[in-house]
Scaffold this active site. Structure first.
Site, PDB file in Angstrom:
ATOM      1  CB  CYS A  81      -0.904  -0.033   1.113  1.00 41.90           C
ATOM      2  SG  CYS A  81      -1.997  -1.584   1.554  1.00 41.90           S
ATOM      3  CB  CYS A  84      -0.786   3.677  -4.187  1.00 41.94           C
ATOM      4  SG  CYS A  84      -0.689   2.992  -5.534  1.00 41.94           S
ATOM      5  CG  HIS A  85      -2.982   4.560  -0.053  1.00 41.73           C
ATOM      6  ND1 HIS A  85      -3.856   4.995  -0.566  1.00 41.73           N
ATOM      7  CD2 HIS A  85      -3.072   3.273  -0.307  1.00 41.73           C
ATOM      8  CE1 HIS A  85      -4.901   4.473  -1.128  1.00 41.73           C
ATOM      9  NE2 HIS A  85      -4.330   3.198  -1.228  1.00 41.73           N
ATOM     10  CG  HIS A 361       7.926   8.243 -11.663  1.00 41.25           C
ATOM     11  ND1 HIS A 361       7.848   7.862 -10.528  1.00 41.25           N
ATOM     12  CD2 HIS A 361       8.201   7.206 -12.674  1.00 41.25           C
ATOM     13  CE1 HIS A 361       8.364   6.467 -10.591  1.00 41.25           C
ATOM     14  NE2 HIS A 361       8.413   6.146 -11.631  1.00 41.25           N
ATOM     15  CG  HIS A 403       6.954   4.714 -16.377  1.00 40.81           C
ATOM     16  ND1 HIS A 403       8.016   4.343 -16.841  1.00 40.81           N
ATOM     17  CD2 HIS A 403       6.982   4.829 -15.113  1.00 40.81           C
ATOM     18  CE1 HIS A 403       9.006   3.897 -15.897  1.00 40.81           C
ATOM     19  NE2 HIS A 403       8.238   4.363 -14.620  1.00 40.81           N
TER      20      HIS A 403
END
Length: 577
Positions: A81, A84-85, A361, A403
Protein backbone atom coordinates in the site's frame (compact mmCIF):
# COMPACT_ATOMS: atom_id res chain seq x y z
CA UNK A 1 -20.31 7.10 9.43
CA UNK A 2 -22.31 9.85 7.72
CA UNK A 3 -26.11 9.58 7.49
CA UNK A 4 -25.84 9.35 3.68
CA UNK A 5 -23.66 6.29 4.05
CA UNK A 6 -26.13 4.71 6.51
CA UNK A 7 -28.86 5.18 3.93
CA UNK A 8 -26.71 3.46 1.32
CA UNK A 9 -26.28 0.50 3.64
CA UNK A 10 -30.04 0.34 4.21
CA UNK A 11 -31.25 0.36 0.62
CA UNK A 12 -28.51 -1.16 -1.48
CA UNK A 13 -28.56 -4.82 -2.42
CA UNK A 14 -25.53 -6.89 -1.47
CA UNK A 15 -24.44 -7.08 -5.12
CA UNK A 16 -24.50 -3.31 -5.51
CA UNK A 17 -22.91 -2.56 -2.16
CA UNK A 18 -19.20 -2.99 -3.05
CA UNK A 19 -19.56 -0.61 -6.01
CA UNK A 20 -21.44 1.94 -3.90
CA UNK A 21 -18.84 1.82 -1.15
CA UNK A 22 -16.03 2.18 -3.67
CA UNK A 23 -17.73 5.11 -5.38
CA UNK A 24 -18.43 6.82 -2.07
CA UNK A 25 -14.84 6.46 -0.95
CA UNK A 26 -13.55 7.68 -4.31
CA UNK A 27 -15.82 10.73 -4.22
CA UNK A 28 -15.36 11.72 -0.60
CA UNK A 29 -11.55 11.59 -0.37
CA UNK A 30 -9.04 13.88 -1.95
CA UNK A 31 -6.75 12.61 -4.71
CA UNK A 32 -7.07 11.32 -8.24
CA UNK A 33 -8.15 8.12 -9.93
CA UNK A 34 -5.45 5.53 -10.50
CA UNK A 35 -5.68 2.65 -12.92
CA UNK A 36 -5.10 -0.98 -11.98
CA UNK A 37 -1.85 -0.88 -13.97
CA UNK A 38 -0.64 2.18 -12.02
CA UNK A 39 -1.47 0.55 -8.70
CA UNK A 40 0.36 -2.64 -9.59
CA UNK A 41 3.36 -0.57 -10.65
CA UNK A 42 3.45 1.51 -7.46
CA UNK A 43 3.15 -1.53 -5.19
CA UNK A 44 5.47 -3.74 -7.25
CA UNK A 45 8.27 -5.13 -5.13
CA UNK A 46 6.96 -3.53 -1.97
CA UNK A 47 8.87 -1.28 0.39
CA UNK A 48 11.91 -2.43 2.38
CA UNK A 49 10.59 -0.52 5.40
CA UNK A 50 8.08 -3.16 6.48
CA UNK A 51 10.58 -4.69 8.91
CA UNK A 52 11.84 -1.38 10.33
CA UNK A 53 11.10 -0.81 14.03
CA UNK A 54 8.38 1.82 14.44
CA UNK A 55 6.38 3.09 17.37
CA UNK A 56 2.94 1.49 17.71
CA UNK A 57 0.58 4.37 18.28
CA UNK A 58 -2.82 2.80 19.06
CA UNK A 59 -5.74 5.15 18.52
CA UNK A 60 -8.24 4.80 21.44
CA UNK A 61 -11.12 5.43 19.03
CA UNK A 62 -9.99 2.67 16.67
CA UNK A 63 -10.80 -1.04 16.87
CA UNK A 64 -8.36 -2.88 19.15
CA UNK A 65 -5.30 -4.64 17.72
CA UNK A 66 -2.71 -6.81 19.37
CA UNK A 67 0.96 -5.95 18.94
CA UNK A 68 1.34 -8.96 16.63
CA UNK A 69 -1.64 -7.84 14.51
CA UNK A 70 -0.29 -4.30 14.30
CA UNK A 71 3.12 -5.63 13.22
CA UNK A 72 1.53 -7.78 10.53
CA UNK A 73 -0.62 -4.87 9.34
CA UNK A 74 2.47 -2.68 9.06
CA UNK A 75 4.22 -5.36 7.04
CA UNK A 76 1.30 -5.72 4.62
CA UNK A 77 0.91 -1.96 4.31
CA UNK A 78 4.54 -1.44 3.28
CA UNK A 79 4.40 -4.42 0.93
CA UNK A 80 1.17 -3.50 -0.81
CA UNK A 81 0.00 0.00 0.00
CA UNK A 82 2.75 2.52 0.82
CA UNK A 83 3.76 3.01 -2.82
CA UNK A 84 0.34 4.53 -3.61
CA UNK A 85 -0.86 5.95 -0.28
CA UNK A 86 2.46 7.14 1.16
CA UNK A 87 4.44 6.12 4.22
CA UNK A 88 2.38 8.40 6.47
CA UNK A 89 -0.84 7.58 4.59
CA UNK A 90 -1.25 11.25 3.62
CA UNK A 91 -1.91 10.28 0.02
CA UNK A 92 0.44 10.18 -2.94
CA UNK A 93 -0.65 8.68 -6.24
CA UNK A 94 -3.37 7.00 -4.15
CA UNK A 95 -5.84 8.60 -1.79
CA UNK A 96 -5.17 9.55 1.87
CA UNK A 97 -5.93 6.90 4.51
CA UNK A 98 -5.52 8.92 7.68
CA UNK A 99 -7.66 8.16 10.79
CA UNK A 100 -9.82 11.26 10.37
CA UNK A 101 -11.07 9.62 7.16
CA UNK A 102 -10.92 5.92 7.98
CA UNK A 103 -12.52 6.12 11.46
CA UNK A 104 -15.53 7.82 9.96
CA UNK A 105 -15.96 4.97 7.47
CA UNK A 106 -15.79 2.18 10.03
CA UNK A 107 -14.44 -1.34 9.93
CA UNK A 108 -17.22 -3.04 7.94
CA UNK A 109 -17.18 -0.32 5.30
CA UNK A 110 -13.39 -0.55 4.95
CA UNK A 111 -13.45 -4.35 4.77
CA UNK A 112 -15.74 -4.19 1.74
CA UNK A 113 -13.58 -1.50 0.14
CA UNK A 114 -10.39 -3.52 0.66
CA UNK A 115 -12.01 -6.78 -0.38
CA UNK A 116 -13.70 -5.59 -3.58
CA UNK A 117 -11.62 -2.56 -4.60
CA UNK A 118 -13.04 0.54 -6.28
CA UNK A 119 -13.60 2.04 -9.74
CA UNK A 120 -10.95 4.66 -8.87
CA UNK A 121 -8.17 2.09 -9.12
CA UNK A 122 -8.05 0.39 -5.70
CA UNK A 123 -7.27 -3.30 -6.33
CA UNK A 124 -9.67 -6.00 -5.13
CA UNK A 125 -7.20 -7.37 -2.60
CA UNK A 126 -9.65 -9.88 -1.12
CA UNK A 127 -11.55 -11.27 -4.08
CA UNK A 128 -8.31 -11.53 -6.09
CA UNK A 129 -6.85 -13.82 -3.44
CA UNK A 130 -3.99 -11.45 -2.58
CA UNK A 131 -5.26 -11.07 0.99
CA UNK A 132 -7.16 -13.62 3.10
CA UNK A 133 -10.44 -12.80 4.85
CA UNK A 134 -8.49 -12.49 8.12
CA UNK A 135 -5.95 -10.14 6.53
CA UNK A 136 -8.70 -7.96 5.03
CA UNK A 137 -10.24 -7.59 8.51
CA UNK A 138 -6.82 -6.87 9.98
CA UNK A 139 -6.06 -4.14 7.40
CA UNK A 140 -9.48 -2.53 7.89
CA UNK A 141 -8.58 -2.11 11.56
CA UNK A 142 -4.95 -1.18 10.89
CA UNK A 143 -5.73 1.85 8.70
CA UNK A 144 -7.87 3.28 11.50
CA UNK A 145 -4.83 3.43 13.80
CA UNK A 146 -2.42 6.35 13.78
CA UNK A 147 0.21 5.73 11.06
CA UNK A 148 3.50 4.57 12.57
CA UNK A 149 6.34 6.91 11.67
CA UNK A 150 9.58 5.36 10.44
CA UNK A 151 12.76 6.63 12.08
CA UNK A 152 14.67 9.52 10.57
CA UNK A 153 18.03 8.87 8.94
CA UNK A 154 20.70 11.55 9.17
CA UNK A 155 24.44 12.06 9.00
CA UNK A 156 25.13 9.92 12.07
CA UNK A 157 23.37 6.92 10.56
CA UNK A 158 24.93 7.43 7.13
CA UNK A 159 28.45 7.66 8.52
CA UNK A 160 27.87 4.52 10.58
CA UNK A 161 26.89 2.62 7.40
CA UNK A 162 29.67 4.05 5.21
CA UNK A 163 32.53 1.74 4.28
CA UNK A 164 35.49 2.32 1.97
CA UNK A 165 36.62 -1.17 0.99
CA UNK A 166 39.44 -0.09 -1.33
CA UNK A 167 40.73 3.47 -0.76
CA UNK A 168 41.32 5.61 -3.88
CA UNK A 169 45.10 5.56 -3.41
CA UNK A 170 45.09 1.75 -3.59
CA UNK A 171 43.05 1.59 -6.77
CA UNK A 172 44.66 1.25 -10.23
CA UNK A 173 45.66 4.33 -12.19
CA UNK A 174 44.60 2.73 -15.49
CA UNK A 175 42.24 0.01 -16.67
CA UNK A 176 43.74 -3.32 -15.58
CA UNK A 177 41.34 -5.68 -17.37
CA UNK A 178 40.82 -6.28 -21.08
CA UNK A 179 37.09 -5.62 -21.09
CA UNK A 180 35.53 -3.40 -23.72
CA UNK A 181 34.03 -1.16 -21.05
CA UNK A 182 32.05 0.90 -23.56
CA UNK A 183 29.98 -2.15 -24.41
CA UNK A 184 29.61 -3.50 -20.88
CA UNK A 185 26.07 -3.82 -19.48
CA UNK A 186 25.07 -3.49 -15.84
CA UNK A 187 21.99 -5.72 -15.51
CA UNK A 188 19.72 -5.58 -12.47
CA UNK A 189 18.99 -9.01 -10.95
CA UNK A 190 16.14 -7.62 -8.93
CA UNK A 191 15.14 -10.38 -6.52
CA UNK A 192 18.67 -11.78 -6.18
CA UNK A 193 19.97 -8.51 -4.72
CA UNK A 194 22.73 -8.43 -7.34
CA UNK A 195 23.80 -6.95 -10.63
CA UNK A 196 25.38 -8.87 -13.49
CA UNK A 197 28.11 -7.28 -15.58
CA UNK A 198 27.60 -8.71 -19.07
CA UNK A 199 30.10 -8.30 -21.91
CA UNK A 200 28.16 -6.86 -24.85
CA UNK A 201 30.61 -8.35 -27.35
CA UNK A 202 30.70 -11.96 -26.10
CA UNK A 203 27.26 -11.95 -24.39
CA UNK A 204 28.91 -13.61 -21.37
CA UNK A 205 28.57 -12.69 -17.69
CA UNK A 206 31.82 -11.10 -16.55
CA UNK A 207 30.89 -10.81 -12.89
CA UNK A 208 27.91 -10.87 -10.57
CA UNK A 209 28.16 -8.43 -7.69
CA UNK A 210 26.06 -8.45 -4.53
CA UNK A 211 24.19 -5.18 -4.04
CA UNK A 212 21.18 -3.85 -2.17
CA UNK A 213 17.55 -4.99 -2.13
CA UNK A 214 15.73 -4.69 -5.47
CA UNK A 215 18.30 -2.60 -7.34
CA UNK A 216 16.54 0.26 -9.08
CA UNK A 217 19.11 1.88 -11.37
CA UNK A 218 22.78 1.93 -12.36
CA UNK A 219 24.52 5.19 -13.25
CA UNK A 220 27.98 5.82 -14.73
CA UNK A 221 30.55 8.39 -13.70
CA UNK A 222 31.53 10.94 -16.35
CA UNK A 223 34.81 9.13 -17.06
CA UNK A 224 33.11 5.76 -17.50
CA UNK A 225 35.20 4.25 -14.69
CA UNK A 226 32.81 4.14 -11.74
CA UNK A 227 29.44 2.44 -11.64
CA UNK A 228 26.92 3.59 -9.01
CA UNK A 229 24.16 1.13 -8.11
CA UNK A 230 21.28 1.94 -5.73
CA UNK A 231 18.66 -0.45 -4.33
CA UNK A 232 15.24 0.18 -2.85
CA UNK A 233 16.81 -0.25 0.58
CA UNK A 234 18.85 2.93 -0.12
CA UNK A 235 22.15 1.07 -0.22
CA UNK A 236 24.64 2.42 -2.77
CA UNK A 237 27.47 0.30 -4.14
CA UNK A 238 30.36 2.05 -5.89
CA UNK A 239 31.97 -0.36 -8.38
CA UNK A 240 35.39 0.29 -9.96
CA UNK A 241 35.38 -1.07 -13.52
CA UNK A 242 39.13 -0.46 -13.93
CA UNK A 243 40.16 -3.14 -11.48
CA UNK A 244 41.45 -6.47 -12.76
CA UNK A 245 38.19 -7.91 -11.49
CA UNK A 246 35.49 -5.19 -11.26
CA UNK A 247 34.41 -4.94 -7.66
CA UNK A 248 32.71 -2.78 -5.05
CA UNK A 249 35.15 -0.27 -3.56
CA UNK A 250 32.75 1.68 -1.30
CA UNK A 251 29.28 1.31 0.20
CA UNK A 252 26.80 3.48 2.06
CA UNK A 253 23.18 3.35 3.13
CA UNK A 254 21.61 6.79 2.65
CA UNK A 255 18.14 6.15 4.08
CA UNK A 256 15.48 3.48 4.49
CA UNK A 257 14.09 3.52 0.96
CA UNK A 258 15.39 5.07 -2.26
CA UNK A 259 15.28 5.07 -6.06
CA UNK A 260 17.83 7.53 -7.46
CA UNK A 261 21.57 8.14 -7.72
CA UNK A 262 23.62 10.32 -10.06
CA UNK A 263 27.16 11.64 -10.51
CA UNK A 264 28.64 15.00 -11.55
CA UNK A 265 29.19 15.52 -15.28
CA UNK A 266 30.09 19.20 -15.64
CA UNK A 267 33.61 19.89 -16.93
CA UNK A 268 36.13 20.03 -14.09
CA UNK A 269 33.91 18.04 -11.72
CA UNK A 270 34.00 14.67 -13.49
CA UNK A 271 33.79 11.77 -10.98
CA UNK A 272 34.13 14.17 -8.03
CA UNK A 273 30.57 14.43 -6.70
CA UNK A 274 27.73 11.95 -6.29
CA UNK A 275 24.15 12.45 -5.13
CA UNK A 276 21.34 10.13 -4.03
CA UNK A 277 17.69 10.84 -3.29
CA UNK A 278 15.51 8.88 -0.89
CA UNK A 279 11.86 8.03 -0.53
CA UNK A 280 12.30 7.89 3.24
CA UNK A 281 13.32 10.13 4.78
CA UNK A 282 12.29 12.59 2.04
CA UNK A 283 15.70 14.12 1.33
CA UNK A 284 18.83 13.93 -0.80
CA UNK A 285 22.47 13.61 0.15
CA UNK A 286 25.58 14.86 -1.68
CA UNK A 287 28.69 12.69 -1.39
CA UNK A 288 32.30 12.49 -2.55
CA UNK A 289 32.22 10.71 -5.89
CA UNK A 290 35.16 8.35 -5.34
CA UNK A 291 34.42 7.26 -1.75
CA UNK A 292 30.70 7.98 -1.12
CA UNK A 293 31.63 10.01 1.97
CA UNK A 294 28.40 11.88 2.89
CA UNK A 295 28.87 15.64 2.82
CA UNK A 296 25.50 17.42 2.75
CA UNK A 297 21.89 16.36 3.46
CA UNK A 298 18.94 18.44 2.22
CA UNK A 299 15.30 17.80 3.13
CA UNK A 300 12.57 18.03 0.48
CA UNK A 301 9.68 18.45 2.93
CA UNK A 302 7.63 21.52 2.12
CA UNK A 303 4.79 23.06 0.16
CA UNK A 304 3.25 21.56 -2.96
CA UNK A 305 3.10 23.52 -6.21
CA UNK A 306 -0.67 23.28 -6.17
CA UNK A 307 -2.66 23.78 -3.97
CA UNK A 308 0.36 25.07 -2.03
CA UNK A 309 -0.13 22.97 1.07
CA UNK A 310 2.45 21.28 3.26
CA UNK A 311 3.45 17.74 2.38
CA UNK A 312 5.44 15.67 4.90
CA UNK A 313 7.05 13.17 2.52
CA UNK A 314 7.96 14.42 -0.97
CA UNK A 315 9.89 11.42 -2.29
CA UNK A 316 12.92 12.02 -4.51
CA UNK A 317 12.00 10.05 -7.59
CA UNK A 318 14.77 10.90 -10.07
CA UNK A 319 17.94 12.95 -10.47
CA UNK A 320 19.89 14.03 -13.56
CA UNK A 321 23.23 15.86 -13.84
CA UNK A 322 23.45 19.05 -15.88
CA UNK A 323 25.96 19.28 -18.72
CA UNK A 324 25.81 23.09 -18.70
CA UNK A 325 26.47 23.91 -15.03
CA UNK A 326 27.81 22.18 -11.90
CA UNK A 327 24.25 21.28 -10.95
CA UNK A 328 22.00 18.34 -10.22
CA UNK A 329 18.28 18.42 -11.05
CA UNK A 330 16.41 16.73 -8.19
CA UNK A 331 12.74 15.85 -8.77
CA UNK A 332 10.53 15.78 -5.66
CA UNK A 333 7.51 13.63 -6.48
CA UNK A 334 4.66 14.76 -4.23
CA UNK A 335 5.37 18.51 -4.17
CA UNK A 336 6.08 18.80 -7.90
CA UNK A 337 9.20 20.85 -7.25
CA UNK A 338 12.51 20.57 -9.11
CA UNK A 339 15.65 21.53 -7.21
CA UNK A 340 18.56 22.84 -9.29
CA UNK A 341 21.35 22.07 -6.82
CA UNK A 342 24.72 23.76 -7.43
CA UNK A 343 27.46 21.50 -6.05
CA UNK A 344 30.43 23.84 -6.63
CA UNK A 345 30.31 25.08 -3.00
CA UNK A 346 28.72 22.69 -0.53
CA UNK A 347 29.28 25.00 2.44
CA UNK A 348 27.30 27.80 0.81
CA UNK A 349 24.88 25.61 -1.08
CA UNK A 350 22.83 27.42 -3.72
CA UNK A 351 19.60 26.04 -5.15
CA UNK A 352 17.04 27.26 -7.66
CA UNK A 353 13.62 25.75 -6.94
CA UNK A 354 11.29 25.37 -9.92
CA UNK A 355 7.55 24.81 -9.62
CA UNK A 356 6.56 22.13 -12.12
CA UNK A 357 3.64 19.73 -11.51
CA UNK A 358 2.75 16.84 -9.22
CA UNK A 359 3.79 13.96 -9.22
CA UNK A 360 7.29 14.08 -10.71
CA UNK A 361 8.74 10.71 -11.61
CA UNK A 362 11.26 9.81 -14.35
CA UNK A 363 12.75 11.43 -17.43
CA UNK A 364 15.88 12.46 -19.29
CA UNK A 365 17.37 15.05 -21.61
CA UNK A 366 16.53 16.17 -25.14
CA UNK A 367 19.11 15.38 -27.85
CA UNK A 368 21.16 18.52 -27.09
CA UNK A 369 21.43 17.75 -23.38
CA UNK A 370 20.16 21.22 -22.52
CA UNK A 371 16.52 20.52 -21.71
CA UNK A 372 15.40 18.03 -19.07
CA UNK A 373 12.10 16.30 -19.84
CA UNK A 374 10.48 14.80 -16.73
CA UNK A 375 7.11 13.12 -16.34
CA UNK A 376 4.64 14.44 -13.77
CA UNK A 377 2.83 11.15 -14.05
CA UNK A 378 -0.36 11.69 -12.02
CA UNK A 379 -0.80 15.12 -13.62
CA UNK A 380 -0.44 13.67 -17.14
CA UNK A 381 2.20 16.24 -18.00
CA UNK A 382 5.82 16.50 -19.08
CA UNK A 383 7.81 19.31 -17.44
CA UNK A 384 10.55 20.85 -19.59
CA UNK A 385 13.44 22.55 -17.76
CA UNK A 386 16.10 24.69 -19.44
CA UNK A 387 19.29 23.67 -17.60
CA UNK A 388 21.24 26.56 -19.18
CA UNK A 389 18.85 29.24 -17.94
CA UNK A 390 17.63 27.35 -14.83
CA UNK A 391 13.95 27.90 -15.56
CA UNK A 392 10.81 26.05 -16.54
CA UNK A 393 10.44 26.11 -20.32
CA UNK A 394 7.03 24.42 -20.55
CA UNK A 395 4.46 22.07 -19.09
CA UNK A 396 3.12 19.81 -21.82
CA UNK A 397 -0.12 17.82 -21.53
CA UNK A 398 0.31 14.21 -22.65
CA UNK A 399 -1.44 10.84 -22.24
CA UNK A 400 -2.47 9.07 -19.04
CA UNK A 401 0.36 8.49 -16.56
CA UNK A 402 3.43 9.05 -18.74
CA UNK A 403 6.37 6.77 -17.94
CA UNK A 404 9.25 7.46 -20.37
CA UNK A 405 12.20 5.97 -18.54
CA UNK A 406 14.78 8.36 -19.99
CA UNK A 407 12.62 8.88 -23.09
CA UNK A 408 13.64 8.65 -26.75
CA UNK A 409 15.21 11.34 -28.98
CA UNK A 410 15.01 11.26 -32.77
CA UNK A 411 14.26 13.33 -35.88
CA UNK A 412 10.63 13.21 -36.92
CA UNK A 413 10.48 13.38 -40.76
CA UNK A 414 7.84 16.12 -40.59
CA UNK A 415 8.36 17.96 -37.29
CA UNK A 416 12.12 17.82 -36.71
CA UNK A 417 13.78 16.90 -33.39
CA UNK A 418 11.39 15.27 -30.91
CA UNK A 419 11.45 13.49 -27.55
CA UNK A 420 8.97 10.69 -26.95
CA UNK A 421 7.24 9.06 -23.99
CA UNK A 422 4.96 6.07 -23.57
CA UNK A 423 2.23 5.75 -20.93
CA UNK A 424 1.32 3.45 -18.07
CA UNK A 425 -2.35 4.38 -18.25
CA UNK A 426 -3.20 4.18 -21.96
CA UNK A 427 -1.84 3.15 -25.37
CA UNK A 428 -0.59 6.62 -26.31
CA UNK A 429 2.97 7.39 -27.41
CA UNK A 430 3.50 11.14 -27.35
CA UNK A 431 6.08 13.02 -29.45
CA UNK A 432 7.08 16.49 -28.23
CA UNK A 433 9.02 18.96 -30.40
CA UNK A 434 12.38 19.90 -28.80
CA UNK A 435 14.01 22.42 -31.17
CA UNK A 436 13.18 26.03 -30.19
CA UNK A 437 15.67 27.42 -32.76
CA UNK A 438 15.08 25.81 -36.17
CA UNK A 439 11.60 24.42 -35.44
CA UNK A 440 10.29 27.07 -33.07
CA UNK A 441 6.68 26.48 -34.08
CA UNK A 442 6.89 22.90 -32.78
CA UNK A 443 8.95 23.48 -29.64
CA UNK A 444 7.41 22.09 -26.43
CA UNK A 445 4.23 21.05 -28.22
CA UNK A 446 2.75 17.63 -28.89
CA UNK A 447 3.41 17.23 -32.60
CA UNK A 448 2.29 13.65 -32.99
CA UNK A 449 0.49 10.97 -30.95
CA UNK A 450 1.03 7.36 -31.92
CA UNK A 451 -1.10 4.40 -30.91
CA UNK A 452 0.87 1.59 -29.29
CA UNK A 453 -0.06 -1.93 -28.24
CA UNK A 454 -1.72 -0.83 -25.01
CA UNK A 455 -1.19 0.59 -21.54
CA UNK A 456 1.40 -0.66 -19.10
CA UNK A 457 4.45 0.76 -20.89
CA UNK A 458 7.52 1.47 -18.77
CA UNK A 459 10.24 2.26 -21.31
CA UNK A 460 10.66 3.69 -24.78
CA UNK A 461 14.00 3.73 -26.61
CA UNK A 462 15.88 4.53 -29.80
CA UNK A 463 19.45 5.42 -30.75
CA UNK A 464 21.01 8.14 -32.97
CA UNK A 465 22.25 5.36 -35.31
CA UNK A 466 18.88 3.63 -35.50
CA UNK A 467 15.70 4.05 -37.53
CA UNK A 468 13.61 2.17 -34.99
CA UNK A 469 11.54 3.25 -31.99
CA UNK A 470 10.92 0.48 -29.42
CA UNK A 471 8.08 0.50 -26.87
CA UNK A 472 7.53 -2.14 -24.17
CA UNK A 473 4.28 -2.99 -22.31
CA UNK A 474 5.41 -5.25 -19.41
CA UNK A 475 2.58 -4.23 -17.07
CA UNK A 476 -0.27 -4.81 -19.50
CA UNK A 477 -2.62 -7.51 -18.12
CA UNK A 478 -2.75 -9.22 -21.52
CA UNK A 479 0.12 -11.74 -21.67
CA UNK A 480 0.42 -11.33 -25.46
CA UNK A 481 1.20 -7.65 -24.94
CA UNK A 482 3.39 -7.97 -21.85
CA UNK A 483 5.52 -10.65 -23.56
CA UNK A 484 6.12 -8.69 -26.74
CA UNK A 485 7.27 -5.26 -27.94
CA UNK A 486 6.11 -2.78 -30.56
CA UNK A 487 8.65 -1.30 -32.97
CA UNK A 488 8.01 1.70 -35.22
CA UNK A 489 9.97 2.82 -38.30
CA UNK A 490 10.88 6.44 -37.47
CA UNK A 491 10.84 7.27 -41.19
CA UNK A 492 7.25 5.99 -41.59
CA UNK A 493 5.53 6.54 -38.26
CA UNK A 494 2.08 6.68 -39.84
CA UNK A 495 2.36 3.05 -40.90
CA UNK A 496 2.03 1.81 -37.33
CA UNK A 497 4.12 -0.75 -35.52
CA UNK A 498 5.40 -4.28 -35.90
CA UNK A 499 5.03 -6.68 -32.97
CA UNK A 500 8.03 -8.84 -32.06
CA UNK A 501 7.38 -11.90 -29.81
CA UNK A 502 10.40 -11.43 -27.56
CA UNK A 503 9.02 -13.69 -24.83
CA UNK A 504 8.52 -16.50 -27.35
CA UNK A 505 11.99 -15.97 -28.80
CA UNK A 506 13.49 -16.39 -25.33
CA UNK A 507 12.61 -20.09 -25.39
CA UNK A 508 11.65 -20.01 -21.71
CA UNK A 509 9.11 -22.36 -20.17
CA UNK A 510 6.47 -21.37 -17.62
CA UNK A 511 6.58 -17.85 -16.18
CA UNK A 512 5.32 -14.32 -16.67
CA UNK A 513 8.00 -13.58 -19.30
CA UNK A 514 7.34 -9.85 -19.10
CA UNK A 515 9.48 -8.06 -21.68
CA UNK A 516 10.95 -4.89 -20.24
CA UNK A 517 13.39 -2.06 -21.03
CA UNK A 518 14.91 -1.98 -24.50
CA UNK A 519 18.57 -0.96 -24.23
CA UNK A 520 21.04 -0.42 -27.07
CA UNK A 521 24.62 -1.57 -27.23
CA UNK A 522 27.41 0.99 -27.72
CA UNK A 523 27.42 0.58 -31.51
CA UNK A 524 23.68 1.19 -31.73
CA UNK A 525 23.07 -1.93 -33.82
CA UNK A 526 21.65 -4.25 -31.15
CA UNK A 527 18.69 -3.91 -28.77
CA UNK A 528 18.67 -5.90 -25.52
CA UNK A 529 15.45 -6.89 -23.74
CA UNK A 530 14.92 -8.38 -20.29
CA UNK A 531 12.48 -11.30 -20.23
CA UNK A 532 11.41 -11.02 -16.60
CA UNK A 533 9.73 -13.89 -14.77
CA UNK A 534 9.38 -14.68 -11.06
CA UNK A 535 12.45 -15.48 -8.98
CA UNK A 536 11.59 -19.19 -8.97
CA UNK A 537 11.23 -19.24 -12.76
CA UNK A 538 13.84 -19.01 -15.53
CA UNK A 539 14.45 -15.57 -17.04
CA UNK A 540 16.67 -14.39 -19.90
CA UNK A 541 18.08 -11.52 -21.93
CA UNK A 542 17.07 -11.43 -25.61
CA UNK A 543 19.26 -9.57 -28.11
CA UNK A 544 17.70 -8.34 -31.37
CA UNK A 545 19.47 -7.07 -34.50
CA UNK A 546 18.25 -3.48 -34.77
CA UNK A 547 18.48 -3.31 -38.56
CA UNK A 548 16.79 -6.61 -39.43
CA UNK A 549 14.58 -6.88 -36.31
CA UNK A 550 15.59 -10.54 -36.12
CA UNK A 551 16.65 -12.56 -33.10
CA UNK A 552 20.42 -12.40 -32.62
CA UNK A 553 21.09 -14.06 -29.25
CA UNK A 554 19.47 -15.35 -26.06
CA UNK A 555 21.48 -15.02 -22.85
CA UNK A 556 20.55 -17.60 -20.22
CA UNK A 557 22.32 -18.42 -16.99
CA UNK A 558 21.27 -19.63 -13.52
CA UNK A 559 22.55 -16.27 -12.22
CA UNK A 560 20.03 -14.34 -14.34
CA UNK A 561 17.23 -14.06 -11.78
CA UNK A 562 14.43 -11.53 -12.37
CA UNK A 563 16.39 -9.27 -14.74
CA UNK A 564 14.85 -5.82 -15.17
CA UNK A 565 16.98 -2.75 -15.97
CA UNK A 566 20.02 -2.97 -18.24
CA UNK A 567 22.44 -0.08 -18.52
CA UNK A 568 25.06 0.08 -21.26
CA UNK A 569 28.16 1.88 -19.97
CA UNK A 570 28.69 4.15 -22.99
CA UNK A 571 25.05 5.13 -23.48
CA UNK A 572 24.48 5.75 -19.75
CA UNK A 573 27.72 7.70 -19.45
CA UNK A 574 26.79 10.04 -22.32
CA UNK A 575 22.99 10.25 -21.82
CA UNK A 576 22.26 8.62 -25.17
CA UNK A 577 18.66 7.54 -25.61
Amino acid sequence: MKQTNKMIWGVMTLAALPFAVGMAFAQETAGHSTSKVETVYESSGGSPMGSEPMHQNINPKAPPMTEAEFSRGKEIFFQRCAGCHGVLRKGATGKPLTPNITLERGTEYLKIFINYGSPAGMPNWGTSGELTETEVDLMARYVQQEPPTPPEYGMKEMEASWTVIVPPEKRPTKQMNKLNLKNLFSVTLRDAGKIALIDGDTKKIVETIKTGYAVHISRMSASGRYLYVIGRDARIDLIDLWMDKPQTVAEIKVGLEARSVETSKFKGFEDKIAIAGTYWPPQFVIMDGDTLKPRKIVSTRGMTVDPQEYHPEPRVASIVASHFKPEFLVNAKETGKIYMVNYSDLTNLKMTVIDAARFLHDGGFDSTGRYMMVAANASNKIAVVDTKEDKLAALVDVGKTPHPGRGANFIDPKFGPVWATGDLGDDSITLIGTDPVKHKQNAWKVVRTLKGQGGGSLFIKTNPKSKNLWVDTPLNPDAKLSQSVAVFDIRQLDKGYQVLPIGEWSGLGDGAKRVVQPEYNAAGDEVWFSVWSAKDKESAIVVVDDKTRKLKAVIKDPEIITPTGKFNVYNTQHDIY
